[in-house]
Design a protein around this motif. Structure first.
Motif, short mmCIF file in Angstrom:
data_model
loop_
_atom_site.label_atom_id
_atom_site.label_comp_id
_atom_site.label_asym_id
_atom_site.label_seq_id
_atom_site.Cartn_x
_atom_site.Cartn_y
_atom_site.Cartn_z
N PRO A 187 0.83 -1.20 0.00
CA PRO A 187 0.00 0.00 0.00
C PRO A 187 0.87 1.25 0.00
CG PRO A 187 -0.74 -1.56 1.67
CD PRO A 187 0.54 -2.09 1.13
N GLN A 188 0.47 2.24 -0.79
CA GLN A 188 1.27 3.45 -0.96
C GLN A 188 0.74 4.62 -0.14
OE1 GLN A 188 4.05 3.39 -2.95
NE2 GLN A 188 3.58 1.22 -3.24
N ASP A 189 -0.40 4.44 0.51
CA ASP A 189 -1.04 5.60 1.15
C ASP A 189 -0.34 5.98 2.45
OD1 ASP A 189 -2.50 2.95 1.62
OD2 ASP A 189 -3.03 4.15 3.37
N GLU A 190 -0.61 7.22 2.87
CA GLU A 190 0.04 7.78 4.06
C GLU A 190 -0.32 6.99 5.32
OE1 GLU A 190 2.45 9.97 4.29
OE2 GLU A 190 2.39 9.92 2.10
N ALA A 191 -1.57 6.56 5.42
CA ALA A 191 -2.00 5.84 6.63
C ALA A 191 -1.14 4.59 6.82
CB ALA A 191 -3.48 5.46 6.51
N PHE A 192 -0.91 3.86 5.73
CA PHE A 192 -0.09 2.64 5.84
C PHE A 192 1.35 3.00 6.20
CE2 PHE A 192 2.61 -0.79 4.27
CZ PHE A 192 1.96 -1.91 4.77
N LYS A 193 1.86 4.06 5.57
CA LYS A 193 3.25 4.44 5.83
C LYS A 193 3.45 4.86 7.29
CE LYS A 193 4.62 5.47 1.14
NZ LYS A 193 4.52 6.47 0.08
N ARG A 194 2.43 5.52 7.86
CA ARG A 194 2.52 5.90 9.29
C ARG A 194 2.56 4.66 10.16
NH1 ARG A 194 -0.85 10.25 8.05
NH2 ARG A 194 -2.70 9.04 8.56
N LEU A 195 1.70 3.67 9.84
CA LEU A 195 1.69 2.43 10.62
C LEU A 195 3.05 1.74 10.51
CD1 LEU A 195 -1.86 1.30 9.50
CD2 LEU A 195 -1.16 1.53 11.90
N GLN A 196 3.58 1.73 9.30
CA GLN A 196 4.87 1.07 9.06
C GLN A 196 5.99 1.77 9.83
OE1 GLN A 196 5.96 0.90 4.90
NE2 GLN A 196 7.69 -0.46 5.29
N ALA A 197 5.94 3.12 9.86
CA ALA A 197 6.99 3.89 10.54
C ALA A 197 7.03 3.56 12.03
CB ALA A 197 6.75 5.38 10.33
N ALA A 232 -21.74 -20.75 12.45
CA ALA A 232 -20.73 -20.18 11.55
C ALA A 232 -20.38 -21.15 10.43
CB ALA A 232 -19.47 -19.84 12.34
N ARG A 233 -20.22 -20.62 9.21
CA ARG A 233 -19.84 -21.48 8.08
C ARG A 233 -18.62 -20.97 7.32
NH1 ARG A 233 -24.41 -22.70 4.16
NH2 ARG A 233 -22.78 -24.08 3.38
N TYR A 234 -18.35 -19.68 7.41
CA TYR A 234 -17.23 -19.11 6.65
C TYR A 234 -16.50 -18.07 7.49
CZ TYR A 234 -20.27 -20.76 2.88
OH TYR A 234 -21.06 -21.52 2.09
N VAL A 235 -15.24 -17.86 7.15
CA VAL A 235 -14.50 -16.72 7.69
C VAL A 235 -14.11 -15.85 6.49
CG1 VAL A 235 -12.44 -15.97 8.92
CG2 VAL A 235 -13.64 -18.06 9.64
N VAL A 236 -14.56 -14.60 6.55
CA VAL A 236 -14.23 -13.62 5.50
C VAL A 236 -13.05 -12.79 6.02
CG1 VAL A 236 -15.19 -11.83 3.98
CG2 VAL A 236 -16.71 -13.52 5.03
N TYR A 237 -12.07 -12.54 5.16
CA TYR A 237 -10.93 -11.75 5.60
C TYR A 237 -10.70 -10.58 4.65
CZ TYR A 237 -8.84 -15.64 2.85
OH TYR A 237 -8.57 -16.61 1.91
N PHE A 238 -10.34 -9.44 5.27
CA PHE A 238 -10.24 -8.17 4.54
C PHE A 238 -8.84 -7.60 4.68
CE2 PHE A 238 -14.58 -8.70 6.01
CZ PHE A 238 -15.34 -8.40 4.88
N SER A 239 -8.38 -6.99 3.61
CA SER A 239 -7.09 -6.33 3.59
C SER A 239 -7.28 -4.82 3.73
CB SER A 239 -6.39 -6.62 2.26
OG SER A 239 -5.24 -5.82 2.10
N ILE A 240 -6.20 -4.15 4.16
CA ILE A 240 -6.22 -2.69 4.13
C ILE A 240 -6.30 -2.22 2.68
CG2 ILE A 240 -3.72 -2.22 3.99
CD1 ILE A 240 -4.12 -0.20 6.30
N GLN A 241 -5.90 -3.07 1.74
CA GLN A 241 -6.12 -2.80 0.30
C GLN A 241 -7.55 -3.24 -0.01
OE1 GLN A 241 -2.75 -5.05 -1.42
NE2 GLN A 241 -1.77 -3.10 -1.87
#
Ligand SMILES: Nc1nc2c(c(=O)[nH]1)N[C@H]1C(S)=C(S)[C@@H](COP(=O)(O)O)O[C@H]1N2
Ligand SMILES: [Mo]
Length: 252
Positions: free
Chosen positions: A83-93, A160-169
């Motif tokens: 991810p190129q966005d600022e929010a991700f870069k702040r988390l990474q920093a 429960a039958r499924y687990v859905v997973y989401f990315s920051i992308q």
């Protein structure tokens, strides 16, 4: 192989891979998802329940091959840009100290886990193949917490039958059924080849599901939702991939 020795092999094999605490969790989950023989609590007891539950999981979906350390690829290939966005870069920093994996939906105790919390759970390392549908692949050692531990911590409800997973992308989300979600090799992965999971490969955390093709192994995961139906997600096809022509189930 006789039934008895096969059973022994499966039970001891799983004990070795999942570890004792993993087996206790698996016994609880097996019970919860009906992976229990009709005679459980009778003459067989807990050990039999466990074997039956795991045999059902294993015969439906056996273990992915694990490789020796010598087979680890020298140049693993990251597919796509982080991810190129600022929010991700702040988390990474901040070393992803503020990253959270939220778990909600059909669970008794919705929760959100930091990287440090996930690292405090029992971990598993496995040397497996990641195969892209485009024809390239590599072998790496992946380290993480088995998804079944995370699910056990939040208390998955019986329907429960499924687990859905989401990315920051936002374009990347996917889902698996409970058999795959509880599979001992399905990991919330935070390490690769003995180091932190590199950002190029999905750091700080991705789902590793070695029995399915690369694209099911979503990177930068931020949220898991447990559900009994996939209708309410996207176009109702269970994942972003079928919307682009790829199969929801990408088993290998
Ligand atoms: N968030 C996210 N997850 C993703 C992708 C991506 O671009 N973004 N690419 C997918 C595809 S098509 C493959 S083959 C694998 C590649 O994993 P790698 O980058 O570690 O090689 O990640 C999958 N997960
Ligand atoms: Mo891929």
């Amino acid at each position: 192989m006789s039934n008895l020795s096969r059973r022994k092999l499966i039970t001891t094999g799983l004990a070795a891979t999942a570890g004792a605490s993993g087996l206790a969790v698996a016994a609880r989950l097996a019970h919860r998802y009906g992976l229990i023989p009709p005679d459980h609590g009778g003459i067989y007891g807990a050990g039999e329940t466990l074997t039956y539950g795991f045999q059902r999981l294993l015969t439906r979906h056996s273990m992915a091959r694990e490789f020796p350390r010598s087979q680890i690829s020298k140049t693993p290939f990251p597919n796509g840009d982080p991810p190129q966005d600022e929010a991700f870069k702040r988390l990474q920093a901040r070393g992803f100290a503020d990253w959270r994996l939220a778990v909600d939906g059909m669970v008794a105790r919705p929760a959100s886990f930091s990287l440090a919390e996930l690292k405090s759970y029992p971990s598993r390392s496995q040397i497996t193949h990641l195969a892209c549908e485009e024809g390239w692949s590599f072998i790496a050692e992946w380290t993480g917490v088995p998804l079944f531990h995370v699910l056990d911590a939040v208390g998955v409800l019986p329907q429960a039958r499924y687990v859905v997973y989401f990315s920051i992308q936002r374009d990347w989300w996917d889902s698996v059924d409970m058999a795959d979600a509880l599979h001992p090799q399905t990991l919330v992965t935070y390490g690769m080849n003995g180091n932190e999971l590199p950002v190029g490969h999905g750091g700080p955390m991705r789902l590793r599901i070695p029995r399915q093709l690369g694209y099911k192994n979503v990177k930068y995961i931020t949220r898991l939702t447990v559900t009994d139906s996939l209708k309410g997600f996207g176009k109702g096809l269970g994942s972003a991939s079928p919307e682009g022509g790829y199969a929801w189930y990408a088993g290998i």
